[in-house]
Scaffold this motif. Sequence first.
Motif, PDB file in Angstrom:
ATOM      1  N   ASP A  23       0.833  -1.193   0.000  1.00 34.14           N
ATOM      2  CA  ASP A  23       0.000   0.000   0.000  1.00 34.14           C
ATOM      3  C   ASP A  23       0.871   1.247   0.000  1.00 34.14           C
ATOM      4  OD1 ASP A  23      -2.371  -1.436   0.044  1.00 34.14           O
ATOM      5  OD2 ASP A  23      -2.337  -1.589   2.222  1.00 34.14           O
ATOM      6  N   LEU A  24       2.093   1.099   0.533  1.00 31.50           N
ATOM      7  CA  LEU A  24       3.031   2.218   0.587  1.00 31.50           C
ATOM      8  C   LEU A  24       4.312   1.835  -0.137  1.00 31.50           C
ATOM      9  CD1 LEU A  24       2.605   3.234   4.340  1.00 31.50           C
ATOM     10  CD2 LEU A  24       1.629   4.369   2.348  1.00 31.50           C
ATOM     11  N   PHE A  25       4.970   2.831  -0.691  1.00 28.66           N
ATOM     12  CA  PHE A  25       6.164   2.599  -1.477  1.00 28.66           C
ATOM     13  C   PHE A  25       7.150   3.723  -1.211  1.00 28.66           C
ATOM     14  CE2 PHE A  25       8.148   3.699  -5.667  1.00 28.66           C
ATOM     15  CZ  PHE A  25       8.999   2.619  -5.753  1.00 28.66           C
ATOM     16  N   MET A  26       8.420   3.382  -0.982  1.00 36.36           N
ATOM     17  CA  MET A  26       9.443   4.406  -0.800  1.00 36.36           C
ATOM     18  C   MET A  26      10.120   4.638  -2.147  1.00 36.36           C
ATOM     19  SD  MET A  26      12.320   4.965   2.103  1.00 36.36           S
ATOM     20  CE  MET A  26      11.046   5.046   3.319  1.00 36.36           C
ATOM     21  N   ASN A  27       9.892   5.831  -2.686  1.00 31.08           N
ATOM     22  CA  ASN A  27      10.448   6.124  -4.008  1.00 31.08           C
ATOM     23  C   ASN A  27      11.938   6.396  -3.926  1.00 31.08           C
ATOM     24  OD1 ASN A  27      10.694   8.805  -3.147  1.00 31.08           O
ATOM     25  ND2 ASN A  27       8.836   9.464  -4.215  1.00 31.08           N
ATOM     26  N   LYS A  28      12.564   6.623  -5.085  1.00 34.75           N
ATOM     27  CA  LYS A  28      14.018   6.777  -5.119  1.00 34.75           C
ATOM     28  C   LYS A  28      14.493   8.051  -4.432  1.00 34.75           C
ATOM     29  CE  LYS A  28      13.911   8.391  -9.905  1.00 34.75           C
ATOM     30  NZ  LYS A  28      14.296   8.061 -11.258  1.00 34.75           N
ATOM     31  N   GLU A  29      13.579   8.977  -4.180  1.00 34.44           N
ATOM     32  CA  GLU A  29      13.928  10.187  -3.432  1.00 34.44           C
ATOM     33  C   GLU A  29      13.815   9.976  -1.923  1.00 34.44           C
ATOM     34  OE1 GLU A  29      11.575  10.418  -6.071  1.00 34.44           O
ATOM     35  OE2 GLU A  29      13.190  10.983  -7.444  1.00 34.44           O
ATOM     36  N   GLY A  30      13.342   8.792  -1.516  1.00 35.91           N
ATOM     37  CA  GLY A  30      13.211   8.479  -0.096  1.00 35.91           C
ATOM     38  C   GLY A  30      11.888   8.892   0.515  1.00 35.91           C
ATOM     39  N   ASN A  31      10.919   9.258  -0.298  1.00 38.70           N
ATOM     40  CA  ASN A  31       9.597   9.652   0.187  1.00 38.70           C
ATOM     41  C   ASN A  31       8.662   8.457   0.192  1.00 38.70           C
ATOM     42  OD1 ASN A  31      10.430  12.392   0.279  1.00 38.70           O
ATOM     43  ND2 ASN A  31      10.010  12.579  -1.899  1.00 38.70           N
ATOM     44  N   LEU A  32       7.880   8.332   1.242  1.00 34.74           N
ATOM     45  CA  LEU A  32       6.889   7.271   1.335  1.00 34.74           C
ATOM     46  C   LEU A  32       5.625   7.749   0.634  1.00 34.74           C
ATOM     47  CD1 LEU A  32       7.020   4.509   2.653  1.00 34.74           C
ATOM     48  CD2 LEU A  32       5.905   5.463   4.651  1.00 34.74           C
ATOM     49  N   VAL A  33       5.180   7.013  -0.364  1.00 35.44           N
ATOM     50  CA  VAL A  33       3.989   7.406  -1.115  1.00 35.44           C
ATOM     51  C   VAL A  33       2.959   6.284  -1.078  1.00 35.44           C
ATOM     52  CG1 VAL A  33       5.228   8.981  -2.645  1.00 35.44           C
ATOM     53  CG2 VAL A  33       4.966   6.607  -3.316  1.00 35.44           C
ATOM     54  N   SER A  34       1.689   6.659  -1.095  1.00 38.45           N
ATOM     55  CA  SER A  34       0.630   5.655  -1.049  1.00 38.45           C
ATOM     56  C   SER A  34       0.124   5.304  -2.437  1.00 38.45           C
ATOM     57  CB  SER A  34      -0.529   6.137  -0.177  1.00 38.45           C
ATOM     58  OG  SER A  34      -1.048   7.343  -0.694  1.00 38.45           O
ATOM     59  N   ASN A  35       0.253   6.216  -3.365  1.00 34.72           N
ATOM     60  CA  ASN A  35      -0.198   5.957  -4.733  1.00 34.72           C
ATOM     61  C   ASN A  35       1.041   5.721  -5.591  1.00 34.72           C
ATOM     62  OD1 ASN A  35      -1.675   5.693  -7.038  1.00 34.72           O
ATOM     63  ND2 ASN A  35      -2.068   7.871  -7.291  1.00 34.72           N
TER      64      ASN A  35
END
Length: 189
Positions: free
Chosen positions: A89-101
Amino acid sequence: MKPILFNTEMVRAILEGLKTVTRRVVKPQPKGQLVPTLSGGCWPGYFEEIGTSRVQRPPYRPGNILYVRETWQQGLGGTYLYKASAGLDLFMNKEGNLVSNIPWCPSIHMPREAARIFLRVTDVRVERLQEMPPYDIAFEGFRKQKDFIALWNSTIKPSDRDLYGWDANPWVWVIEFERISRGEALSDE
């Protein structure tokens, strides 16, 4: 090594060991029957259109190694996430931000280094789409023909369905394959 695109549903079928064949539209569509050229001729591995001097080259040949392009996303630290097996449901993008979508990247943009599925082509033939043997539905990763037909038509642009949809019964390349490891794929280059 060549790329091949699969949608998320078909990637799952490959991962589950259900899909070992794929069909791709012959373009341009021949007017007559296609048959393999003679092995000693000028065009080995090609298919000849009966009654004409035209030949068609299949997109792949037996022995080709393919890497599967699938819907993906790059995560923190250069990791990759694949839609076909994501249960997050959550994903840590390459910038280090946790995103839900999760902002999925289309398979067409997947770089080779992100590939996790590799295939070796074992056979290529040509046939009319509706002439596929009933048992091939299972090798395509389906249990029912109507499900295969629905998926087939969903992959064809509405403006092209008269040419390439199920009801048009187009000529298709039938590409059989086996899944191999990354190591096997890279050692065969």
